[in-house]
Design an enzyme around this catalytic site. Structure first.
Site, PDB file in Angstrom:
ATOM      1  N   TYR A   1       0.803  -1.114   0.157  1.00 42.06           N
ATOM      2  CA  TYR A   1       0.178   0.019  -0.188  1.00 42.06           C
ATOM      3  C   TYR A   1       0.680   1.310   0.195  1.00 42.06           C
ATOM      4  CZ  TYR A   1      -3.820  -3.200   1.629  1.00 42.06           C
ATOM      5  OH  TYR A   1      -4.535  -4.217   1.927  1.00 42.06           O
TER       6      TYR A   1
ATOM      7  N   HIS B   1       0.884 -11.511   2.114  1.00 39.23           N
ATOM      8  CA  HIS B   1      -0.409 -11.012   1.341  1.00 39.23           C
ATOM      9  C   HIS B   1      -1.238 -11.895   0.479  1.00 39.23           C
ATOM     10  CE1 HIS B   1      -1.527  -6.737   0.234  1.00 39.23           C
ATOM     11  NE2 HIS B   1      -2.661  -7.462   0.154  1.00 39.23           N
TER      12      HIS B   1
END
Length: 279
Positions: A51, A109
């Protein structure tokens, strides 16, 4: 300020049942939004290396008047760094970016099964936990077969699996499997990025009946399913609304009606963990 109930993970760490998603909350505006959320009562903040806002999260923590011990900060290891040595370095880099001494929760992730590196990435998380860099370790988007392999090859199972979960994709089988194996389900995109959800008549009627917003109905559904949700909002009004779901409940019929909105093709971006690769 709103008090959010907590659940206890299989390793003893407690997590609030609602946290703040931070995707695309960056820079000063992002730090202010996250700081506002902490002020409103959020204690679980979800970030990721990819991010590119771990620094923003760290800045919000620094600006906040809430002690670090009260917060639960999450980040995630990207696919390109699943090699053991790279994973160890990336975890350290994640901490440096956020100016934190430790993460409360650190997740892989995506499994990226074609690369077949997720077991060594998991070993890196296990070691980082032993070194005190992470309090609790988990995964995102892992299927049961991936988790079984982690446990078989390392002896350690995740505390959390963060998966796509919303009324259009209710993940019933996966949730049941998590429950049987004492792994907490965490929902990403719990409001389905609001795609068509806000206009859904079934949920609109429930919202009117309970005098709540559509988002509150859906987040209450997650809570009653036993899932931790991490809705993202930069608006302080919406943040407070999302966290204000503990003064009413949905009955069994309402829960079923929402769950029945699920569809085989309900994923937002068709990201199937069996084949999807994230770097």
């Amino acid at each position: 300020m709103h008090k959010v109930p907590e659940i206890t993970l299989n390793d003893g760490l407690t997590l609030p049942v609602i946290g703040l998603g931070t995707y695309a909350l960056n820079g000063n505006a992002g730090a202010s939004a996250i700081q506002n959320a902490i002020h409103a009562g959020y204690r679980l903040i979800d970030s990721a290396y990819n991010y590119e806002n771990e620094g923003t999260v760290g800045e919000a923590v620094k600006r906040s008047s809430v002690s670090r011990e009260e917060l639960r900060i999450t980040s995630k290891l990207p696919g390109r760094y699943q090699n053991y040595d790279k994973a160890v370095t990336t975890i350290q880099e994640s901490l440096y970016r956020a100016s934190l001494d430790y993460y409360d929760l650190y997740l892989i992730h995506w499994p990226n099964p074609k690369q077949d590196l997720y077991v060594e990435a998991w070993q890196a998380l296990i070691d980082a936990q032993k070194w005190g860099l992470i309090r609790s370790i988990g995964v995102c988007n892992f299927l049961p077969e991936h988790i079984e392999r982690l446990e078989k090859e390392t002896g350690v199972k995740p505390s959390v699996n963060q998966i796509e979960l919303h009324p259009f994709f209710n993940q019933e089988q996966q949730r049941k499997w998590h429950q049987e194996h004492n792994i907490v389900t965490e929902s990403w995109s719990p409001l389905a990025r609001a795609n068509h959800l806000l206009e859904n008549e079934t949920i609109q009627q429930m919202a009117q009946h309970h005098n709540k917003s559509v988002s509150q109905i859906v987040l209450r559904w997650h809570y009653q399913l036993g899932a931790v949700s991490i809705p993202k909002s930069a608006s302080s009004v919406r943040q407070i609304e999302n966290i204000s779901i503990f003064d009413f409940s949905l009955d069994e019929t309402e829960m079923s009606l929402i769950s029945e909105l699920t569809r085989p093709d309900g994923r937002i971006n068709d990201q199937d963990p069996a084949v999807y690769e994230e770097f």
